[in-house]
Design a protein around this motif. Structure first.
Motif, mmCIF file in Angstrom:
data_model
loop_
_atom_site.group_PDB
_atom_site.id
_atom_site.type_symbol
_atom_site.label_atom_id
_atom_site.label_comp_id
_atom_site.label_asym_id
_atom_site.label_seq_id
_atom_site.Cartn_x
_atom_site.Cartn_y
_atom_site.Cartn_z
ATOM 1 N N GLU A 97 -1.639 -3.437 0.710
ATOM 2 C CA GLU A 97 -1.267 -1.537 0.673
ATOM 3 C C GLU A 97 -1.985 -1.597 2.251
ATOM 4 O O GLU A 97 -1.263 -0.969 3.228
ATOM 5 C CB GLU A 97 -1.212 -1.264 -0.631
ATOM 6 N N ILE A 129 -3.695 -2.429 4.515
ATOM 7 C CA ILE A 129 -3.081 -3.351 6.123
ATOM 8 C C ILE A 129 -1.755 -3.093 6.475
ATOM 9 O O ILE A 129 -1.496 -2.838 7.821
ATOM 10 C CB ILE A 129 -3.101 -5.178 5.870
ATOM 11 N N VAL A 130 -0.692 -2.785 5.124
ATOM 12 C CA VAL A 130 1.036 -2.697 5.731
ATOM 13 C C VAL A 130 0.528 -1.529 6.412
ATOM 14 O O VAL A 130 1.298 -0.968 7.755
ATOM 15 C CB VAL A 130 1.256 -2.545 3.869
ATOM 16 N N TRP A 183 1.311 -1.816 10.126
ATOM 17 C CA TRP A 183 2.969 -1.568 10.671
ATOM 18 C C TRP A 183 3.154 0.002 10.324
ATOM 19 O O TRP A 183 4.368 -0.262 10.615
ATOM 20 C CB TRP A 183 3.494 -2.085 8.911
ATOM 21 N N ASN A 184 2.211 0.538 10.299
ATOM 22 C CA ASN A 184 2.728 1.812 10.458
ATOM 23 C C ASN A 184 3.417 2.575 9.516
ATOM 24 O O ASN A 184 4.148 3.442 9.570
ATOM 25 C CB ASN A 184 2.919 2.131 11.592
ATOM 26 N N PHE A 185 3.543 2.248 8.314
ATOM 27 C CA PHE A 185 4.611 2.152 7.431
ATOM 28 C C PHE A 185 4.235 2.946 6.023
ATOM 29 O O PHE A 185 2.511 2.392 5.265
ATOM 30 C CB PHE A 185 4.996 1.556 6.761
ATOM 31 N N ILE A 186 4.572 4.276 5.601
ATOM 32 C CA ILE A 186 3.997 5.151 4.864
ATOM 33 C C ILE A 186 4.893 4.555 3.111
ATOM 34 O O ILE A 186 5.795 5.004 2.880
ATOM 35 C CB ILE A 186 4.313 6.393 4.760
ATOM 36 N N ILE A 187 3.639 4.210 2.468
ATOM 37 C CA ILE A 187 3.949 3.317 1.285
ATOM 38 C C ILE A 187 4.131 4.466 -0.306
ATOM 39 O O ILE A 187 3.295 5.056 -0.297
ATOM 40 C CB ILE A 187 3.571 1.822 0.607
ATOM 41 N N LYS A 188 5.675 4.178 -0.518
ATOM 42 C CA LYS A 188 5.786 5.696 -1.544
ATOM 43 C C LYS A 188 5.876 4.481 -3.027
ATOM 44 O O LYS A 188 5.881 5.057 -3.932
ATOM 45 C CB LYS A 188 7.601 5.699 -0.996
ATOM 46 N N ASP A 189 6.499 3.173 -2.612
ATOM 47 C CA ASP A 189 6.711 2.496 -3.946
ATOM 48 C C ASP A 189 6.353 1.041 -3.358
ATOM 49 O O ASP A 189 6.875 0.870 -1.973
ATOM 50 C CB ASP A 189 7.651 2.993 -4.733
ATOM 51 N N HIS A 235 8.990 -0.223 -0.588
ATOM 52 C CA HIS A 235 9.549 1.316 -0.002
ATOM 53 C C HIS A 235 8.814 2.385 0.730
ATOM 54 O O HIS A 235 8.223 2.383 -0.296
ATOM 55 C CB HIS A 235 10.179 1.703 -1.660
ATOM 56 N N GLY A 236 9.747 3.103 1.744
ATOM 57 C CA GLY A 236 8.540 3.926 1.785
ATOM 58 C C GLY A 236 8.628 4.672 2.888
ATOM 59 O O GLY A 236 10.718 4.283 3.314
ATOM 60 N N ILE A 237 7.776 4.899 4.444
ATOM 61 C CA ILE A 237 8.995 6.025 5.293
ATOM 62 C C ILE A 237 8.554 4.924 6.947
ATOM 63 O O ILE A 237 7.087 4.709 7.208
ATOM 64 C CB ILE A 237 8.423 7.168 6.046
ATOM 65 N N CYS A 238 9.517 4.137 7.711
ATOM 66 C CA CYS A 238 9.131 3.225 9.001
ATOM 67 C C CYS A 238 7.929 4.046 9.485
ATOM 68 O O CYS A 238 8.490 5.306 9.771
ATOM 69 C CB CYS A 238 10.667 2.687 9.087
ATOM 70 N N HIS A 239 7.599 2.763 10.698
ATOM 71 C CA HIS A 239 7.321 3.920 11.597
ATOM 72 C C HIS A 239 8.090 4.269 12.809
ATOM 73 O O HIS A 239 7.305 5.832 13.443
ATOM 74 C CB HIS A 239 5.847 3.289 12.844
#
Lengths: 153, 153
Positions: free
Chosen positions: A118, A120-121, A125-131, B137-141
């Motif tokens: 997570e 790394i992602v 990937w500039n992705f905010i992981i929620k689940d 699942h989350g918020i993309c860049h």
DNA sequence: GATTCAAAATAAAATAATTATCATTAAGTG
DNA sequence: CACTTAATGATAATTATTTTATTTTGAATC
């Protein structure tokens, strides 16, 4: 168990929902079958044993509500039905699953295991992981052992 | 593209299936929309543009066949439909997905990332991994950047 | 080229899961 | 207690998918 229901009750109240008898019966079934991965139909049949007057639509509505509040997680293993899984109290993320392609058993992994991935992602990937959802498909230890015994004969 | 179809053709032949015109049309749609995550219905509509006489059941059968041969992967993001995703040529495992809860976009991660996790699972759970599904699942860049701009105003 | 045969396609019906509708009941609230 | 709203139950409707019955297709053989 009672305390857990109490906390779920408070959780509902805090979002201005009520723990109606039907909802409570549904939650109890989920608690009593925490190991399993019940479909809506499964839950319905089990609730019906104790509260025969309940309707299928109510079960669907309750499961949807519990999903929304993140009390349960809705998951799909590729057969045509959604299954519902109680989330561990205090767990930030959904736990992982091992689905056996031989016998169909579904085991759970409560360990996180994904911290590094997570990180790394989120960074790359500039992705905010929620689940997350992580499922491994393969051969479980039971089927595996069985095969070894067969071979040994 | 043509060579890729040729290889899929050989793959089918090696399991004694034929690449019929309908199957080829379906595969072409998948190749042309590799970025997307099409449902059976989506594929059907796109195939229909070029081959209007094709039936929905044929598309379902073709997608099922391609799934069985591991040419495509069937995946479910929790909405009610199965989606079909071409597997990278030579890839042993299914790639991962980032599903944005804001805009619904689905991005792909081709990197494996799970080697370590899989080693732990195989060792500690005695589970032989054949495949996996990993979705964040989350918020993309894009949505994330947008929010930052808004805040900056 | 005609014939045969099995695989594959089509169209339509069937099934399964889920959601929507709506009349009824229950639960608060003033 | 009347009133408003939320929740339920029964059922109908919808959606996705699968099955069935029938027809078509195309390769293999004569």
């Amino acid at each position: 168990m009672e305390s857990r229901i109490d906390r779920i009750k408070k959780h509902l109240h805090s979002s201005s929902y009520k723990l109606t008898p039907q909802r409570e019966a549904t939650v109890r079934v989920l608690l009593e079958n925490e190991e399993d991965h019940l479909s809506a139909e499964d839950v319905y049949l089990l609730v019906k044993d104790k509260s025969p007057e309940i309707g299928l639509a109510t079960v669907y509505r309750t499961l949807e509500l519990l999903t929304e509040l993140k009390i349960v997680d809705k998951i799909n293993f590729g057969d045509g039905v959604s299954r519902y899984d109680l989330r561990q109290e205090g767990a930030a993320h959904f736990h992982h699953h091992l689905v056996c392609i031989e016998c169909g058993a579904v085991d759970e992994i409560q360990d996180d295991l994904l911290e590094d991935v997570e990180a790394i992602v989120e960074r790359d990937w500039n992705f905010i992981i929620k689940d997350h959802r992580l499922t491994f498909h393969g051969i479980c230890h039971r089927c595996h052992d069985k095969t070894k015994e067969e071979t040994a004969k």
